[in-house]
Design a protein around this motif. Structure first.
Motif, PDB file in Angstrom:
ATOM      1  N   LYS A 232       0.835  -1.198   0.000  1.00  0.00           N
ATOM      2  CA  LYS A 232       0.000   0.000   0.000  1.00  0.00           C
ATOM      3  C   LYS A 232       0.870   1.249   0.000  1.00  0.00           C
ATOM      4  N   TYR A 233       0.347   2.329  -0.559  1.00  0.00           N
ATOM      5  CA  TYR A 233       1.072   3.596  -0.542  1.00  0.00           C
ATOM      6  C   TYR A 233       1.533   3.939   0.876  1.00  0.00           C
ATOM      7  N   ARG A 234       2.790   4.391   0.975  1.00  0.00           N
ATOM      8  CA  ARG A 234       3.430   4.809   2.223  1.00  0.00           C
ATOM      9  C   ARG A 234       3.699   3.654   3.177  1.00  0.00           C
ATOM     10  N   HIS A 235       3.647   2.420   2.672  1.00  0.00           N
ATOM     11  CA  HIS A 235       3.959   1.257   3.501  1.00  0.00           C
ATOM     12  C   HIS A 235       5.323   0.646   3.172  1.00  0.00           C
ATOM     13  N   SER A 236       6.025   1.214   2.220  1.00  0.00           N
ATOM     14  CA  SER A 236       7.377   0.738   1.911  1.00  0.00           C
ATOM     15  C   SER A 236       8.378   1.438   2.820  1.00  0.00           C
ATOM     16  N   GLY A 237       9.389   0.681   3.254  1.00  0.00           N
ATOM     17  CA  GLY A 237      10.413   1.250   4.125  1.00  0.00           C
ATOM     18  C   GLY A 237      11.700   1.598   3.410  1.00  0.00           C
ATOM     19  N   GLY A 238      11.717   1.530   2.071  1.00  0.00           N
ATOM     20  CA  GLY A 238      12.925   1.867   1.322  1.00  0.00           C
ATOM     21  C   GLY A 238      13.402   0.709   0.463  1.00  0.00           C
ATOM     22  N   PRO A 239      14.512   0.893  -0.238  1.00  0.00           N
ATOM     23  CA  PRO A 239      15.017  -0.130  -1.167  1.00  0.00           C
ATOM     24  C   PRO A 239      15.414  -1.423  -0.453  1.00  0.00           C
TER      25      PRO A 239
ATOM     26  N   VAL B  66       2.491 -13.375   1.671  1.00  0.00           N
ATOM     27  CA  VAL B  66       1.118 -12.899   1.500  1.00  0.00           C
ATOM     28  C   VAL B  66       0.592 -12.315   2.809  1.00  0.00           C
ATOM     29  N   SER B  67      -0.007 -11.139   2.709  1.00  0.00           N
ATOM     30  CA  SER B  67      -0.614 -10.510   3.884  1.00  0.00           C
ATOM     31  C   SER B  67      -1.887  -9.783   3.472  1.00  0.00           C
ATOM     32  N   GLY B  68      -2.614  -9.298   4.463  1.00  0.00           N
ATOM     33  CA  GLY B  68      -3.879  -8.619   4.212  1.00  0.00           C
ATOM     34  C   GLY B  68      -3.709  -7.439   3.284  1.00  0.00           C
ATOM     35  N   GLY B  69      -4.718  -7.208   2.476  1.00  0.00           N
ATOM     36  CA  GLY B  69      -4.651  -6.138   1.482  1.00  0.00           C
ATOM     37  C   GLY B  69      -4.231  -6.634   0.120  1.00  0.00           C
ATOM     38  N   GLY B  70      -3.778  -7.897   0.055  1.00  0.00           N
ATOM     39  CA  GLY B  70      -3.289  -8.442  -1.201  1.00  0.00           C
ATOM     40  C   GLY B  70      -4.343  -8.519  -2.289  1.00  0.00           C
ATOM     41  N   SER B  71      -5.621  -8.626  -1.903  1.00  0.00           N
ATOM     42  CA  SER B  71      -6.678  -8.707  -2.904  1.00  0.00           C
ATOM     43  C   SER B  71      -6.725  -7.469  -3.772  1.00  0.00           C
ATOM     44  N   ALA B  72      -6.556  -6.288  -3.173  1.00  0.00           N
ATOM     45  CA  ALA B  72      -6.576  -5.042  -3.939  1.00  0.00           C
ATOM     46  C   ALA B  72      -5.236  -4.755  -4.594  1.00  0.00           C
ATOM     47  N   LEU B  73      -4.159  -5.149  -3.935  1.00  0.00           N
ATOM     48  CA  LEU B  73      -2.824  -4.748  -4.395  1.00  0.00           C
ATOM     49  C   LEU B  73      -2.271  -5.627  -5.510  1.00  0.00           C
TER      50      LEU B  73
ATOM     51  N   ALA C  90       0.779   0.689  -4.408  1.00  0.00           N
ATOM     52  CA  ALA C  90      -0.445   0.774  -5.193  1.00  0.00           C
ATOM     53  C   ALA C  90      -1.645   1.048  -4.296  1.00  0.00           C
ATOM     54  N   GLY C  91      -2.836   1.103  -4.907  1.00  0.00           N
ATOM     55  CA  GLY C  91      -4.043   1.514  -4.214  1.00  0.00           C
ATOM     56  C   GLY C  91      -4.654   0.441  -3.330  1.00  0.00           C
ATOM     57  N   HIS C  92      -5.261   0.894  -2.250  1.00  0.00           N
ATOM     58  CA  HIS C  92      -6.008   0.030  -1.335  1.00  0.00           C
ATOM     59  C   HIS C  92      -7.031   0.895  -0.599  1.00  0.00           C
ATOM     60  N   PRO C  93      -8.306   0.514  -0.493  1.00  0.00           N
ATOM     61  CA  PRO C  93      -8.872  -0.819  -0.745  1.00  0.00           C
ATOM     62  C   PRO C  93      -9.282  -1.088  -2.193  1.00  0.00           C
ATOM     63  N   LEU C  94      -9.109  -0.096  -3.062  1.00  0.00           N
ATOM     64  CA  LEU C  94      -9.443  -0.305  -4.468  1.00  0.00           C
ATOM     65  C   LEU C  94      -8.172  -0.309  -5.299  1.00  0.00           C
ATOM     66  N   PRO C  95      -8.031  -1.244  -6.244  1.00  0.00           N
ATOM     67  CA  PRO C  95      -6.845  -1.269  -7.107  1.00  0.00           C
ATOM     68  C   PRO C  95      -6.797  -0.059  -8.021  1.00  0.00           C
ATOM     69  N   ASP C  96      -5.598   0.288  -8.467  1.00  0.00           N
ATOM     70  CA  ASP C  96      -5.442   1.404  -9.398  1.00  0.00           C
ATOM     71  C   ASP C  96      -4.443   1.025 -10.486  1.00  0.00           C
ATOM     72  N   SER C  97      -4.027   1.999 -11.293  1.00  0.00           N
ATOM     73  CA  SER C  97      -3.129   1.703 -12.416  1.00  0.00           C
ATOM     74  C   SER C  97      -1.794   1.133 -11.943  1.00  0.00           C
ATOM     75  N   ASN C  98      -1.336   1.551 -10.766  1.00  0.00           N
ATOM     76  CA  ASN C  98      -0.076   1.008 -10.238  1.00  0.00           C
ATOM     77  C   ASN C  98      -0.227  -0.450  -9.813  1.00  0.00           C
TER      78      ASN C  98
END
Length: 414
Positions: free
Chosen positions: A67-74, A116-123, A83-91
């Protein structure tokens, strides 16, 4: 008690952090070298980081989507998408295509480590042939607004996708998949967690059609054609490990409460239902337990784990944990000895920056004192602003994990 409730939540959450969970799962796993790492879900970055630390150069490549802002870096050798959550988007589509491209090259003697973790359905999504992302998002939105539970939602998602319901595992053949899962689904149903991209699907097209009819969703020709395409019912290239779930979170909360001197009880690990009704029931149950004859002045803790739903009728802002807390606040109004915390383990409840709410016997009156009508705000699904007015929002920031929601009630017989 408010501080105790917050500390119990955070301490329990620490035990379910993805890094610890993944390392426990990898300790006895027998994986081949030349591993391809794939991660989907809100906890995928933290899970991938832990796997990278354990497996090091055995991972040859990989990609994750979170999800956006859930990455901790490279992460070395791993491509990271948000990408988008709870709805998928172009990313979502871009990340999914890249994952499919990487895994398409997997050979018979390679292992795909699938985190695999929660949110995977949208992402993680690629619409079935003939469907657009917009049409898929429209169906998802209608189900969410109608109050569909996670199993209903994911049953439909599986039948409208090119990768869910075991289809991703088919795509990866002949490579073996080892899936490490943080479960956000009650009962740890592998076909439901992230809509089961690598799990055999026991549901049928007819079940998915029935769900669409239940919520009054019109069927276009393309939608009906897609949903009638059956999903794989058996797979022989996948093994699974459940690394964390709501049962573990409840046990950790109980242990943390007992350490602080509370007599503690897990009421249920499968809390379900409409958030507003559940919140009222939680408050009434808490009052009964805390004020029962013969309970003495001992400090008590009640724990619920699970996932409720919200039937959206208004235009306010909030999430299921906040709505549960606000509904509980009404029933607690005037009580002097009970605090209830309701929060999502991922730290983001609905489209807000709060994990949930923490309420007591003064919360409802504080909203009224601010010149607002709390019942009107509850009816408008405006739990976020109601709890904000009363100083009752509970914020943690993104936690990096996702194993359902936790409700903690603390009290003492006066």
């Amino acid at each position: 008690m408010r501080r105790d409730a917050a500390e119990i939540f955070r301490e329990a959450l620490f035990e379910m952090l993805p890094g610890r969970a993944v390392k426990r799962s990898l300790a006895n796993a027998r994986l081949r070298d030349n591993i391809i790492l794939i991660g989907i879900g809100k906890a995928s970055w933290t899970m991938a980081k832990a796997a990278s630390e354990e497996l090091k150069e055995r991972i040859v490549c990989g990609a994750i989507v979170t999800k956006y802002r859930h990455s901790g870096g490279p992460l070395s050798g791993i491509e990271i998408f948000e990408a988008g959550h709870p709805l998928p988007d172009s990313n979502t589509l871009k990340a999914t295509e890249r994952i499919l491209e990487i895994t398409r090259k997997a050979g018979r003697y390679q292992t795909i480590l699938f985190l695999v973790s929660g949110g995977g359905s949208a992402l993680f999504e690629k619409p079935a042939p003939g469907l657009s992302l917009r049409s898929l998002s429209d169906v998802t939105s209608r189900l969410l607004l109608g109050g569909a539970d996670i199993c209903e939602l994911n049953t439909v998602r599986k039948h409208l996708s090119s990768i869910k319901g075991g289809r991703f595992a088919n795509h990866c053949m002949p490579a073996e998949i080892f899936q490490i899962t943080l479960s956000d689904v009650l009962g740890d149903k592998l076909d439901m967690i992230a809509s089961g991209p690598a799990a055999p699907d026991p549901s049928s097209s007819q079940e998915a059609l029935s769900i669409l009819m239940k919520y009054g969703i019109p069927l276009s020709t393309n939608l009906e054609s897609a949903i009638r395409s059956e999903t794989p019912k058996s797979l022989d290239n996948v093994s699974f490990e459940i690394a964390g779930n709501i049962a573990g979170l409840c046990r950790a909360a109980k242990k943390a409460a007992e350490k602080r001197g509370y007599i503690s009880k897990i009421v249920t690990e499968s809390l379900e239902g409409e958030a507003r009704l559940t919140g009222a029931a939680v408050a009434e149950h808490s009052k009964g337990e805390m004020n029962s004859p013969g309970s003495g002045k001992a400090k008590r803790c009640l724990i619920w784990g699970g996932e409720t739903t919200v039937k959206v009728k208004g235009s306010g802002n909030g999430g299921r944990s906040q709505e549960l807390a606000l509904a509980a606040a009404e029933k607690l109004s005037g009580s002097k000895n009970i605090v209830i915390l309701s929060a999502g383990s991922d730290g983001t409840d609905g489209p807000t920056d709060a994990a949930g709410g923490i309420v007591d016997g003064l919360t409802w009156k504080k909203i009224s004192a601010a010149g607002r009508e709390p019942m009107e705000m509850l009816e408008d699904n405006d739990s976020y602003n109601a709890l904000s007015i009363s100083g009752s929002l509970f914020k943690t920031g993104p936690t990096g994990t996702n194993v359902n929601d936790l409700v903690i009630a603390l009290g003492e017989n006066l």
